[in-house]
Design an enzyme around this catalytic site. Structure first.
Site, mmCIF file in Angstrom:
data_model
loop_
_atom_site.group_PDB
_atom_site.id
_atom_site.type_symbol
_atom_site.label_atom_id
_atom_site.label_comp_id
_atom_site.label_asym_id
_atom_site.label_seq_id
_atom_site.Cartn_x
_atom_site.Cartn_y
_atom_site.Cartn_z
ATOM 1 N N ASP A 182 9.934 -42.168 8.752
ATOM 2 C CA ASP A 182 11.009 -41.867 7.817
ATOM 3 C C ASP A 182 11.837 -40.725 8.395
ATOM 4 O O ASP A 182 11.295 -39.707 8.831
ATOM 5 C CB ASP A 182 10.402 -41.468 6.463
ATOM 6 C CG ASP A 182 11.448 -41.243 5.399
ATOM 7 O OD1 ASP A 182 11.472 -42.008 4.417
ATOM 8 O OD2 ASP A 182 12.246 -40.289 5.555
ATOM 9 N N ASN A 190 23.698 -37.567 5.666
ATOM 10 C CA ASN A 190 24.828 -38.320 5.104
ATOM 11 C C ASN A 190 25.812 -37.392 4.410
ATOM 12 O O ASN A 190 27.033 -37.532 4.571
ATOM 13 C CB ASN A 190 24.326 -39.347 4.086
ATOM 14 C CG ASN A 190 23.861 -40.637 4.738
ATOM 15 O OD1 ASN A 190 24.434 -41.082 5.722
ATOM 16 N ND2 ASN A 190 22.822 -41.233 4.185
ATOM 17 N N ASP A 199 24.966 -44.207 9.527
ATOM 18 C CA ASP A 199 24.678 -45.539 10.090
ATOM 19 C C ASP A 199 24.490 -45.456 11.609
ATOM 20 O O ASP A 199 23.559 -46.054 12.163
ATOM 21 C CB ASP A 199 25.819 -46.513 9.776
ATOM 22 C CG ASP A 199 25.816 -46.968 8.318
ATOM 23 O OD1 ASP A 199 24.889 -46.571 7.577
ATOM 24 O OD2 ASP A 199 26.729 -47.710 7.935
ATOM 25 N N GLU A 226 16.219 -45.551 5.394
ATOM 26 C CA GLU A 226 16.026 -44.772 6.630
ATOM 27 C C GLU A 226 14.567 -44.775 7.041
ATOM 28 O O GLU A 226 14.075 -43.824 7.626
ATOM 29 C CB GLU A 226 16.571 -43.348 6.496
ATOM 30 C CG GLU A 226 16.560 -42.763 5.104
ATOM 31 C CD GLU A 226 15.188 -42.333 4.632
ATOM 32 O OE1 GLU A 226 14.522 -43.169 3.977
ATOM 33 O OE2 GLU A 226 14.779 -41.185 4.892
#
Ligand code: GH3
Ligand code: MG
Ligand code: MG
Ligand code: MG
Ligand code: MG
Length: 314
Positions: A182, A190, A199, A226
């Site tokens: 993770d 983000n 992305d 993620e």
């Protein structure tokens, strides 16, 4: 969907056409007929054809029936069983033009049957049709199994392979390990850099992992969001931890800037590892065994997070 299929179709590499015949003159003739449709490889017997199928991964096979040694029907049945050949159309082109031979060919797994002497334009048209169908089914398979963002296996494919590996575990003696990864503080990534950059980051992490876990049988998949899963058949707990440590370091070494991450200025991952050892009790409950392995790895991942992230637990 249509647009995606069209794109996948347009991007498809040149088709490979495997021609199998014990008569070199026929091979030459057929090669001329289909030369505009792809790259031609050939084999002059059944055993030769199996080797060519393994080495050249053809998109279609044109197969003679009457051959020394392994005949066409036997060759067809053997090709059908080869891994990777499941979706490859096999087309008989043979002097046996009786109904019984045609039935036999279709029962051996052929999609089509053309009698010799053949009409060149009919052979070309049928090969073209089967290649188009093959490209469409390849495109659908890609859509069904590959994650669109990262290009690695998607969750559906991971689930399918996991159950397959658990089944294998029940029969075999080698362990099966799973690493769940993770990305650390990815919400902050983000928030700081924007979703597009997020992305790009996921793509870079996926590429790095796919380059690291590359033994035959290893599967790197996008587990969701993620989170990534790396299936490691044959790895015992110690080997799995070493592997996971390598994955952790690979991502850290990318040194992708993450200015908003507390404690470190770059992107890192936390990893939970779990292993399942054969033999499995309560046979047949494959899905439940698979769920147990995922739950164990997930618990370990939680520990890795709790202990400070950028580390391996389990
Ligand atoms: P932790 O270290 O505890 O894992 O913190 P975190 O911020 O990574 O965890 P959290 O689960 O709070 O946030 C995950 C973030 O991942 C939130 C979500 O918007 C983002 N994310 C999930 N999928 C995608 C994706 O496809 N693209 C992008 N850019 N972000 C994604
Ligand atoms: Mg022959
Ligand atoms: Mg998460
Ligand atoms: Mg989370
Ligand atoms: Mg996270």
């Amino acid at each position: 969907m249509t647009a995606l299929l069209f794109m996948a179709h347009g991007a498809a590499p040149r088709s490979r056409i495997l021609i199998v015949d014990d008569d070199v003159g026929t091979i030459r003739l057929l090669a001329q007929v289909v030369t505009g449709l792809g790259d031609v490889v050939f084999a002059t017997g059944g055993a030769d054809a199996l080797a060519a199928a393994r080495d050249e991964s053809p998109d279609i096979v044109l197969l003679d029936a009457e051959m020394e040694g392994m005949n066409g029907f036997e060759t067809c049945a053997a090709l059908r069983l080869m891994p990777g050949m499941e979706g490859v159309p096999i087309l008989f082109i043979t002097a046996h033009n009786d109904a019984a031979s045609e039935v036999r060919a279709l029962e051996a797994g052929a999609v089509d049957f053309i009698a010799k002497p053949f009409n060149a334009r009919i052979v070309e048209a049928r090969v073209r049709t089967h290649l188009t169908l093959k490209q469409r089914s390849d495109a659908l398979l890609r859509l069904a199994t590959i994650d669109g963002l990262t290009g690695i296996a998607n969750r559906r494919q991971f689930d399918a392979v996991l159950v397959q590996e658990v089944r294998r575990l029940a029969r075999g003696t080698a362990p099966l390990s799973l690493a769940l990864l993770d990305v650390d503080h990815f919400k902050l990534y983000n928030d700081h850099y924007g979703h597009q950059a997020g992305d790009d980051c996921l793509r870079a992490v996926a590429r790095a992992m796919a380059g690291t876990a590359r033994r035959a049988g290893d599967l790197v998949a996008r587990f969701g969001g993620e989170e990534f899963a790396v299936l490691l058949p044959g790895c015992d707990p110690a080997q799995a931890r070493t592997m996971a440590e390598g994955l952790r370091r690979t991502v850290s070494d990318l040194a992708l800037p993450h200015a908003a991450r507390p404690g470190k200025g770059h992107v890192t991952v936390s990893i939970g590892v779990a292993t399942m050892l054969p033999p499995l009790a309560g046979t047949e409950a494959w899905t439940s065994h698979a769920n147990t392995l995922v739950a164990d790895a997930d618990r370990a991942l939680y520990q890795a997070k709790a202990r400070g992230r950028n580390r391996v637990a389990g």
